[in-house]
Design an enzyme around this catalytic site. Sequence first.
Site, PDB file in Angstrom:
ATOM      1  N   LYS A  97     -32.375   9.112  -1.678  1.00  0.00           N
ATOM      2  CA  LYS A  97     -31.682  10.378  -1.420  1.00  0.00           C
ATOM      3  C   LYS A  97     -30.234  10.318  -1.902  1.00  0.00           C
ATOM      4  O   LYS A  97     -29.708  11.297  -2.458  1.00  0.00           O
ATOM      5  CB  LYS A  97     -31.741  10.694   0.081  1.00  0.00           C
TER       6      LYS A  97
ATOM      7  N   ILE B 142     -32.092  20.824   5.835  1.00  0.00           N
ATOM      8  CA  ILE B 142     -30.670  21.097   5.618  1.00  0.00           C
ATOM      9  C   ILE B 142     -30.449  21.521   4.165  1.00  0.00           C
ATOM     10  O   ILE B 142     -30.812  20.786   3.247  1.00  0.00           O
ATOM     11  CB  ILE B 142     -29.814  19.855   5.915  1.00  0.00           C
TER      12      ILE B 142
ATOM     13  N   VAL C 134     -46.208  17.544   4.725  1.00  0.00           N
ATOM     14  CA  VAL C 134     -45.393  18.523   4.007  1.00  0.00           C
ATOM     15  C   VAL C 134     -46.267  19.588   3.360  1.00  0.00           C
ATOM     16  O   VAL C 134     -45.978  20.791   3.442  1.00  0.00           O
ATOM     17  CB  VAL C 134     -44.521  17.822   2.948  1.00  0.00           C
TER      18      VAL C 134
ATOM     19  N   ARG D 236     -56.284  13.689  -2.821  1.00  0.00           N
ATOM     20  CA  ARG D 236     -56.844  12.429  -3.313  1.00  0.00           C
ATOM     21  C   ARG D 236     -58.307  12.282  -2.919  1.00  0.00           C
ATOM     22  O   ARG D 236     -59.130  11.787  -3.689  1.00  0.00           O
ATOM     23  CB  ARG D 236     -56.029  11.247  -2.773  1.00  0.00           C
TER      24      ARG D 236
ATOM     25  N   ASP E 105     -35.424   4.644   1.745  1.00  0.00           N
ATOM     26  CA  ASP E 105     -35.530   6.096   1.739  1.00  0.00           C
ATOM     27  C   ASP E 105     -34.151   6.734   1.554  1.00  0.00           C
ATOM     28  O   ASP E 105     -33.973   7.635   0.729  1.00  0.00           O
ATOM     29  CB  ASP E 105     -36.169   6.549   3.057  1.00  0.00           C
TER      30      ASP E 105
END
Length: 410
Positions: A204, A135, A14, A45, A200
């Site tokens: 959300k 989206i 990302v 990191r 996950d």
Amino acid sequence: MNTIHIALLGYGTVGKGVYQTIKNHQSRFKALLGSEVKIAAVLVRNIERHHLPDQDVLLTTNFEDILQLPKLDVVVDAIVGSEPSFTYLQAAIKKGCHVITANKEMFAHHGGQLKALADQHQVSIGFEATVAGGIPVIQTLNTLLNINKITKLEGILNGTSNFILTKMRQEDLSFADALKLAQELGYAELDPTNDVEGIDAFYKAMILSQVVFGEQPQWNDVQRKGITEITAEKIKLFSGIGLRFKHVACLEKTETGIKCSIKPVLVSQTHPLYQVEGVQNAISIDADIVGNIAIQGPGAGMFPTASAVVEDFIHLYNPIQSTQYQEAQKKKAAAAPINWIITGEGLGQFKANVPLNSVKVLHPRVLLASGVEEDFANYVKEDPKLEYFQVFGEVNLLGKSKDNKIFIKI
């Protein structure tokens, strides 16, 4: 020209997508914001594992280095896990920076606290990328909430699980083989637990609940079940009667509170989620005025998620597009060639007389033409024997006849 300075926390998939998107679309930012946008620093990191394409960007393992930057306007969080992301964003907000996050686990746990802190320090927080990748579901829900009362929300919120179920059905694969394929293609992590067990999707769903209903259900009351017990035999059985397994998160506010589940369900052809395949995500929204709205798109990946982050960035600054930019976009749209299908009598004369970009014979009674809409319409409307239809999507040319005319199956 002013410059907006951004610090990027994390430089994985990302983070790299956000970096490249900002770097490659400066002209759009200038047109929309009247400002340049610059990545000022990247937090990682392990500094030895990363190399930035721009030498003037600070690469550091110390968040304090970022807080000490003389110019810093926005902090973008692309880290995984609740900490240290939550601590970092709190510090950024207290410094007076806007923040944008793609970290669903952190935001499900601490979104309310961060929003309250952002209000206190008069900065904004964007979190579109936490839910469904590219989206724009958060913006859609915020728009609907102006008048509409949302009664139910159903969504495929995890592309990995959807990919596995799709491949099991389409290619008659076992769960293990479909998971292995997802891992080989980079859709699933080496440890896929968060995806296939619905963790996950759970995070959300909690974020969506907060947006839609202003609160979350008790986490221990949420029914969560993964897809590991779905077998190829079950998929084949139900496919034979027109039903497909989908891993769906459902939110509904009842008289006794918010009801939430994340589990495999069987979906019929009449449901909006039936055609959602592969790594796609989708949200089906029921509201009291508008009825049902379904939105679908890429749920994860470098650039879909980066798109959500960057759109959040634009919304933070609430820009008003310049008149010059709007006029340029109108001219660009007007000049774009459009594909048309022409049918009826007089096709031969039409092909000979109309100077369009291209005219191809698809069938003895069908032509494919490409041209600017205004010019094209003027030619066709003069002949009442012709019908014409605009074409959405690509026309797949399947072969040629002996006289080299191109045909498609009608």
